[in-house]
Design a protein around this motif. Sequence first.
Motif, PDB file in Angstrom:
ATOM      1  N   GLY A  81       0.782  -1.232   0.000  1.00  0.00           N
ATOM      2  CA  GLY A  81       0.000   0.000   0.000  1.00  0.00           C
ATOM      3  C   GLY A  81       0.812   1.280   0.000  1.00  0.00           C
ATOM      4  N   PHE A  82       2.121   1.182  -0.139  1.00  0.00           N
ATOM      5  CA  PHE A  82       2.955   2.372  -0.226  1.00  0.00           C
ATOM      6  C   PHE A  82       2.953   2.905  -1.654  1.00  0.00           C
ATOM      7  CE2 PHE A  82       4.735   0.417   3.563  1.00  0.00           C
ATOM      8  CZ  PHE A  82       5.050   1.499   4.371  1.00  0.00           C
ATOM      9  N   SER A  83       3.087   4.226  -1.780  1.00  0.00           N
ATOM     10  CA  SER A  83       3.230   4.835  -3.096  1.00  0.00           C
ATOM     11  C   SER A  83       4.350   5.871  -3.046  1.00  0.00           C
ATOM     12  CB  SER A  83       1.925   5.501  -3.537  1.00  0.00           C
ATOM     13  OG  SER A  83       1.576   6.557  -2.655  1.00  0.00           O
ATOM     14  N   ALA A  84       4.974   6.105  -4.188  1.00  0.00           N
ATOM     15  CA  ALA A  84       6.080   7.054  -4.266  1.00  0.00           C
ATOM     16  C   ALA A  84       5.517   8.476  -4.282  1.00  0.00           C
ATOM     17  CB  ALA A  84       6.914   6.783  -5.510  1.00  0.00           C
ATOM     18  N   THR A  85       5.205   8.977  -3.111  1.00  0.00           N
ATOM     19  CA  THR A  85       4.528  10.270  -2.955  1.00  0.00           C
ATOM     20  C   THR A  85       5.500  11.434  -2.883  1.00  0.00           C
ATOM     21  OG1 THR A  85       2.676   9.236  -1.802  1.00  0.00           O
ATOM     22  CG2 THR A  85       3.000  11.587  -1.424  1.00  0.00           C
ATOM     23  N   PHE A  86       6.630  11.238  -2.225  1.00  0.00           N
ATOM     24  CA  PHE A  86       7.532  12.349  -1.938  1.00  0.00           C
ATOM     25  C   PHE A  86       8.621  12.489  -3.000  1.00  0.00           C
ATOM     26  CE2 PHE A  86       6.002  10.730   2.175  1.00  0.00           C
ATOM     27  CZ  PHE A  86       5.400  11.869   2.669  1.00  0.00           C
ATOM     28  N   SER A  87       9.016  13.736  -3.261  1.00  0.00           N
ATOM     29  CA  SER A  87      10.069  13.989  -4.234  1.00  0.00           C
ATOM     30  C   SER A  87      10.905  15.194  -3.804  1.00  0.00           C
ATOM     31  CB  SER A  87       9.467  14.243  -5.622  1.00  0.00           C
ATOM     32  OG  SER A  87       8.618  15.375  -5.587  1.00  0.00           O
ATOM     33  N   ILE A  88      12.084  15.295  -4.397  1.00  0.00           N
ATOM     34  CA  ILE A  88      12.992  16.406  -4.125  1.00  0.00           C
ATOM     35  C   ILE A  88      13.550  16.936  -5.446  1.00  0.00           C
ATOM     36  CG2 ILE A  88      13.670  15.558  -1.842  1.00  0.00           C
ATOM     37  CD1 ILE A  88      16.260  14.515  -3.157  1.00  0.00           C
ATOM     38  N   LYS A  89      14.198  18.064  -5.363  1.00  0.00           N
ATOM     39  CA  LYS A  89      14.922  18.628  -6.490  1.00  0.00           C
ATOM     40  C   LYS A  89      16.377  18.782  -6.099  1.00  0.00           C
ATOM     41  CE  LYS A  89      15.174  22.762  -9.427  1.00  0.00           C
ATOM     42  NZ  LYS A  89      14.568  24.105  -9.717  1.00  0.00           N
ATOM     43  N   LYS A  90      17.287  18.313  -6.956  1.00  0.00           N
ATOM     44  CA  LYS A  90      18.718  18.514  -6.744  1.00  0.00           C
ATOM     45  C   LYS A  90      19.202  19.509  -7.785  1.00  0.00           C
ATOM     46  CE  LYS A  90      19.771  13.998  -4.705  1.00  0.00           C
ATOM     47  NZ  LYS A  90      20.538  12.728  -4.850  1.00  0.00           N
ATOM     48  N   ALA A  91      19.558  20.681  -7.325  1.00  0.00           N
ATOM     49  CA  ALA A  91      19.943  21.764  -8.227  1.00  0.00           C
ATOM     50  C   ALA A  91      21.442  22.026  -8.151  1.00  0.00           C
ATOM     51  CB  ALA A  91      19.176  23.034  -7.885  1.00  0.00           C
ATOM     52  N   ARG A  92      22.068  22.226  -9.292  1.00  0.00           N
ATOM     53  CA  ARG A  92      23.466  22.626  -9.346  1.00  0.00           C
ATOM     54  C   ARG A  92      23.542  24.134  -9.111  1.00  0.00           C
ATOM     55  NH1 ARG A  92      28.371  20.621  -8.612  1.00  0.00           N
ATOM     56  NH2 ARG A  92      27.610  18.704  -9.636  1.00  0.00           N
ATOM     57  N   LEU A 177      28.692  28.798  -0.842  1.00  0.00           N
ATOM     58  CA  LEU A 177      29.686  28.032  -1.598  1.00  0.00           C
ATOM     59  C   LEU A 177      30.920  28.876  -1.891  1.00  0.00           C
ATOM     60  CD1 LEU A 177      27.287  26.184  -4.072  1.00  0.00           C
ATOM     61  CD2 LEU A 177      28.561  25.152  -2.180  1.00  0.00           C
ATOM     62  N   TYR A 178      30.692  30.145  -2.207  1.00  0.00           N
ATOM     63  CA  TYR A 178      31.816  31.043  -2.448  1.00  0.00           C
ATOM     64  C   TYR A 178      32.650  31.215  -1.177  1.00  0.00           C
ATOM     65  CZ  TYR A 178      34.414  35.305  -3.543  1.00  0.00           C
ATOM     66  OH  TYR A 178      35.425  36.230  -3.728  1.00  0.00           O
ATOM     67  N   ASP A 179      31.962  31.430  -0.058  1.00  0.00           N
ATOM     68  CA  ASP A 179      32.667  31.626   1.211  1.00  0.00           C
ATOM     69  C   ASP A 179      33.485  30.401   1.599  1.00  0.00           C
ATOM     70  OD1 ASP A 179      31.462  34.087   1.326  1.00  0.00           O
ATOM     71  OD2 ASP A 179      29.966  33.525   2.833  1.00  0.00           O
ATOM     72  N   LYS A 180      33.036  29.206   1.207  1.00  0.00           N
ATOM     73  CA  LYS A 180      33.732  27.961   1.550  1.00  0.00           C
ATOM     74  C   LYS A 180      34.715  27.520   0.458  1.00  0.00           C
ATOM     75  CE  LYS A 180      31.612  27.456   5.447  1.00  0.00           C
ATOM     76  NZ  LYS A 180      32.342  27.589   6.740  1.00  0.00           N
ATOM     77  N   ASN A 181      34.947  28.411  -0.506  1.00  0.00           N
ATOM     78  CA  ASN A 181      35.944  28.192  -1.564  1.00  0.00           C
ATOM     79  C   ASN A 181      35.589  27.053  -2.516  1.00  0.00           C
ATOM     80  OD1 ASN A 181      37.752  30.277  -0.617  1.00  0.00           O
ATOM     81  ND2 ASN A 181      38.351  28.877   1.033  1.00  0.00           N
ATOM     82  N   PHE A 182      34.290  26.864  -2.759  1.00  0.00           N
ATOM     83  CA  PHE A 182      33.849  25.925  -3.776  1.00  0.00           C
ATOM     84  C   PHE A 182      33.504  26.703  -5.044  1.00  0.00           C
ATOM     85  CE2 PHE A 182      32.467  23.615   0.147  1.00  0.00           C
ATOM     86  CZ  PHE A 182      33.274  22.497  -0.012  1.00  0.00           C
ATOM     87  N   SER A 183      33.611  26.031  -6.189  1.00  0.00           N
ATOM     88  CA  SER A 183      33.206  26.672  -7.441  1.00  0.00           C
ATOM     89  C   SER A 183      31.724  26.441  -7.720  1.00  0.00           C
ATOM     90  CB  SER A 183      34.036  26.139  -8.606  1.00  0.00           C
ATOM     91  OG  SER A 183      33.870  24.730  -8.740  1.00  0.00           O
ATOM     92  N   SER A 184      31.207  25.322  -7.236  1.00  0.00           N
ATOM     93  CA  SER A 184      29.788  25.008  -7.393  1.00  0.00           C
ATOM     94  C   SER A 184      29.434  23.886  -6.428  1.00  0.00           C
ATOM     95  CB  SER A 184      29.458  24.585  -8.826  1.00  0.00           C
ATOM     96  OG  SER A 184      30.114  23.370  -9.159  1.00  0.00           O
ATOM     97  N   GLY A 185      28.151  23.558  -6.350  1.00  0.00           N
ATOM     98  CA  GLY A 185      27.712  22.496  -5.461  1.00  0.00           C
ATOM     99  C   GLY A 185      26.302  22.060  -5.814  1.00  0.00           C
ATOM    100  N   VAL A 186      25.835  21.044  -5.114  1.00  0.00           N
ATOM    101  CA  VAL A 186      24.488  20.516  -5.326  1.00  0.00           C
ATOM    102  C   VAL A 186      23.661  20.811  -4.084  1.00  0.00           C
ATOM    103  CG1 VAL A 186      23.105  18.438  -5.665  1.00  0.00           C
ATOM    104  CG2 VAL A 186      25.273  18.714  -6.884  1.00  0.00           C
ATOM    105  N   ALA A 187      22.446  21.331  -4.293  1.00  0.00           N
ATOM    106  CA  ALA A 187      21.552  21.664  -3.186  1.00  0.00           C
ATOM    107  C   ALA A 187      20.225  20.939  -3.352  1.00  0.00           C
ATOM    108  CB  ALA A 187      21.323  23.174  -3.120  1.00  0.00           C
ATOM    109  N   VAL A 188      19.715  20.387  -2.248  1.00  0.00           N
ATOM    110  CA  VAL A 188      18.440  19.685  -2.229  1.00  0.00           C
ATOM    111  C   VAL A 188      17.346  20.641  -1.780  1.00  0.00           C
ATOM    112  CG1 VAL A 188      17.127  17.796  -1.198  1.00  0.00           C
ATOM    113  CG2 VAL A 188      19.545  17.476  -1.787  1.00  0.00           C
ATOM    114  N   MET A 189      16.212  20.623  -2.499  1.00  0.00           N
ATOM    115  CA  MET A 189      15.104  21.528  -2.196  1.00  0.00           C
ATOM    116  C   MET A 189      13.792  20.889  -2.657  1.00  0.00           C
ATOM    117  SD  MET A 189      16.005  24.344  -5.160  1.00  0.00           S
ATOM    118  CE  MET A 189      17.725  24.389  -4.639  1.00  0.00           C
ATOM    119  N   PRO A 190      12.654  21.475  -2.321  1.00  0.00           N
ATOM    120  CA  PRO A 190      11.369  20.925  -2.767  1.00  0.00           C
ATOM    121  C   PRO A 190      11.109  21.186  -4.254  1.00  0.00           C
ATOM    122  CG  PRO A 190      11.133  22.331  -0.823  1.00  0.00           C
ATOM    123  CD  PRO A 190      12.489  22.580  -1.384  1.00  0.00           C
TER     124      PRO A 190
END
Length: 214
Positions: A81-92, A177-190
């Motif tokens: 009876g489970f269904s894949a209800t929840f989702s996320i977005k991974k943004a660069r 990301l800039y403050d932590k000296n990264f050029s880019s990163g991945v962020a999880v959001m709705p």
Amino acid sequence: LLIEENGKIISMLQMLPTVLSDGETEYPAYYIYAAATDPDFEGQGKMSCLLNESFKINRDTDYAILIVGNNSLIKFYERFGFSATFSIKKARIKAENLGITVKKTEDFALLERIAESSLKGVFHNKRFADDFRKNLFCSKASAYIYNDSYAILESTDKAIISETLGRDSADLCSQLLYDKNFSSGVAVMPNGKEKIGMLKPIRANRPLSGYINM
């Protein structure tokens, strides 16, 4: 819950109490965690037995939720009876110096308020202040804020933002990301299409979609 044979645990799962919310109504639920069966005993109905027992124990709860270890298990849980209800977005996210001040915080009550304000009207798992405190401690992550937004940075050696919420979250992540000296990163959001969690209604109705992030 566990099944033991000859002094050996061959199948188990944990049931962690949680709360689901749509921003107005709260629903008692439980999170099925660390569900596993010894490979030598797979296909014998051990996990089916534990799941059905968990439904009986939690029959006065509105929902059961879980996050599958891999997508091959989705069909298995759908049988219950489970269904894949929840989702996320991974943004660069590209690092950028926007000239804004991002601050590290341990004000867990503030994180709770931002989360609930940002997710109002979205079916989601509610995190209370103490949940943030424990989760950040266990994952060795840190929370950063800017205006009414926050970002959770998993570590300082990888540019992984495991959650960001709030109106200014994009600017916050770029500056962080800039403050932590990264050029880019991945962020999880709705508001994404990547399925991550499954839901089983026990006493309540099934919502069409939602956001979950443990």
